[in-house]
Design a protein around this motif. Structure first.
Motif, short mmCIF file in Angstrom:
data_model
loop_
_atom_site.label_atom_id
_atom_site.label_comp_id
_atom_site.label_asym_id
_atom_site.label_seq_id
_atom_site.Cartn_x
_atom_site.Cartn_y
_atom_site.Cartn_z
N ASP A 170 8.57 3.76 -8.36
CA ASP A 170 8.24 5.16 -8.64
C ASP A 170 7.70 5.79 -7.36
OD1 ASP A 170 6.76 7.52 -9.47
OD2 ASP A 170 7.03 6.80 -11.51
N LYS A 171 8.20 6.97 -7.00
CA LYS A 171 7.78 7.63 -5.76
C LYS A 171 6.28 7.89 -5.73
CE LYS A 171 12.17 9.93 -4.83
NZ LYS A 171 12.85 11.25 -4.64
N ARG A 172 5.67 8.03 -6.88
CA ARG A 172 4.24 8.30 -6.92
C ARG A 172 3.41 7.11 -6.44
NH1 ARG A 172 3.73 10.19 -13.00
NH2 ARG A 172 5.26 8.50 -13.13
N LEU A 173 4.00 5.89 -6.49
CA LEU A 173 3.29 4.74 -5.96
C LEU A 173 3.14 4.83 -4.46
CD1 LEU A 173 4.89 1.80 -7.95
CD2 LEU A 173 2.55 2.62 -8.12
N ILE A 174 4.17 5.33 -3.79
CA ILE A 174 4.14 5.44 -2.33
C ILE A 174 3.31 6.63 -1.91
CG2 ILE A 174 5.56 5.70 -0.27
CD1 ILE A 174 7.85 4.45 -1.84
N LYS A 175 3.28 7.68 -2.73
CA LYS A 175 2.55 8.90 -2.38
C LYS A 175 1.28 9.04 -3.20
CE LYS A 175 6.77 11.39 -1.14
NZ LYS A 175 7.60 12.58 -1.40
N GLU B 38 0.87 -0.42 -0.90
CA GLU B 38 1.82 -1.19 -0.13
C GLU B 38 3.19 -0.93 -0.71
OE1 GLU B 38 1.27 -2.95 2.47
OE2 GLU B 38 -0.91 -2.90 2.46
N THR B 39 4.15 -0.52 0.11
CA THR B 39 5.49 -0.23 -0.40
C THR B 39 6.30 -1.49 -0.61
OG1 THR B 39 6.26 0.06 1.87
CG2 THR B 39 5.55 2.03 0.70
N LEU C 216 -0.27 1.55 -14.16
CA LEU C 216 -0.16 0.10 -14.12
C LEU C 216 1.23 -0.36 -14.54
CD1 LEU C 216 -3.65 -0.76 -15.62
CD2 LEU C 216 -2.96 -0.86 -13.24
N GLY C 217 1.82 0.34 -15.51
CA GLY C 217 3.19 0.01 -15.91
C GLY C 217 4.17 0.22 -14.78
#
Length: 402
Positions: A98-103, A109-110, A85-86
């Motif tokens: 952070d790349k982990r949000l996209i993957k 949503e990017t 969440l941070g």
């Protein structure tokens, strides 16, 4: 060159058969191959040699090429729910994604302006597991998952209100008949129960200061949200605040036993017990006040109704059946304060688990992030009505005090 005929061919007085091997000059061979009347012929030894050469070349290329192999483990993408969440808030406010949000393992949503990131499935699993662990009644119900493009389910119910030789299970008749006498057919009566999904949701706004403390935020997510969903689902099963159709209390299929005072006597408890048609599967669900009175209650003799069978039932047993203490029960005179229920006869429908979404735009000026959780839930007792037995007793799989 050598060619192999693909069709029959006549050359003057000579007829050449399909699959014949001919040796011709290069020009003639090329013309026949282009016209698709022949194909180049390679002898087996030559073909084997070419295959070996190709294998050697492939092996050499593999040795020269550096291939990096990454092993993906089953470890969570995020160390904690707070860390995830941070990262969402940081991506929206500081454009540091952070790349982990996209993957992530779930949808995302990017572009934050599109409404924020959808929370990954790891966090969803935390909350769903917490909800299941905190629920008392919902896990004991029968469950059915509703498929895509559907908002509910219609189930057939036996239309049986009186049990006799002519009305068994909605009209089944079984009887003795003399030889040669015409048999009377029966017609079973059914009713269709419509159970619809309703939406349960929770929304919370979290300040930037709290988001900086990931540990505190994760504790909030995992403990409070999951437990609140579990508590609400149990309350829906008992009282039906979304729709009366989900409630056990005051339902047409719930048997009610008259209790004169605030707390049932031993005789009244026996009547509640006897009124349940599925006594071997049913369990007791009591308020805290009713439980405290029950512990001290004894029959007219010296044998107590309450038994501290803590090995098999943490709250003990009443007439040999487990006791559950529920917070959703009303005051001592309310129907929900003293219930004897077979919850396998209550159907819960759902669609997926608990979905979570995050947005920094709803409360952008207040420096607050919006967190939203939703789930689809519905349910209803499977019996259509109470059943009156030949001796006049009114029974059901759900019994409450009146």
């Amino acid at each position: 060159m050598k060619i192999k005929l693909l069709t029959d061919k006549e050359d003057g007085a000579i007829k050449l058969i399909k699959d014949s091997i001919l040796e011709v000059d290069d020009k003639t061979g090329k013309e026949m191959i282009d016209s698709k009347t022949a194909e180049a012929y390679i002898e087996e030894l030559e073909k084997e040699q070419i295959t070996k050469e190709i294998d050697k070349m492939s092996e050499k290329e593999l040795k020269e090429e550096k291939v990096e192999i990454k092993v993906i483990s089953d470890e969570p993408v995020w160390k904690s729910a707070g860390e995830f969440l941070g990262a969402v808030v940081k991506a929206g406010r500081e454009h540091d994604i952070d790349k982990r949000l996209i993957k992530s393992t779930g949808q995302n949503e990017t572009t934050p302006a599109d409404g924020g990131y959808t929370v990954g499935t790891d966090l969803a699993k935390f909350i769903t597991q917490q909800a299941q662990a905190a629920a008392v009644m919902e896990p004991k119900c029968s469950h059915m998952e509703i498929g895509a493009n559907y908002t509910g389910i219609k189930i057939p119910q036996l239309d049986e209100s009186t049990r006799s030789v002519t009305t068994l299970f909605g009209g089944v008749r079984v009887y003795c008949v003399a030889e040669g006498v015409a048999k009377t057919p029966f017609k079973q009566a059914y009713y269709q129960k419509d159970i619809q999904l309703k939406k349960l949701c929770a929304v919370n706004y979290v300040t930037d200061e709290l988001l900086q403390d990931n540990t505190a935020l994760e504790g909030f997510i995992r403990m409070n949200v999951g437990k609140a969903f579990a508590w609400t689902k149990d309350n829906e099963i008992i009282n039906g605040t979304l729709t009366a159709a989900t409630a056990i209390v005051n339902a047409g299929s719930t048997a009610e036993v008259t209790v004169a005072g605030a707390n049932p006597t031993a005789a009244e408890i026996a009547q509640i017990y006897a009124a349940n048609i599925n006594r071997a599967r049913a369990e007791w669900y009591l308020s805290t006040h009713q439980y405290s009175h029950l512990i001290a209650l004894a029959t007219t003799g010296t044998f107590p109704l309450f038994q501290p069978s803590f090995a098999t039932a943490p709250m003990g047993t009443l007439l040999g059946r487990p006791i559950n203490i529920i917070e959703q029960a009303g005051v001592e005179t309310d129907e929900s304060s003293f219930m004897f229920l077979d919850l396998s006869d209550y159907l819960v429908i759902g669609k997926g688990g608990i979905d979570e979404a995050v947005s920094i735009h709803v409360k952008f000026l207040e420096d607050e992030t919006a967190f939203r959780w939703t789930t689809r839930f519905g349910g209803a007792p499977l019996m259509r009505s109470t059943i009156t037995l030949p001796d006049g007793s009114v029974v059901s799989s759900m019994v409450t005090r009146d």
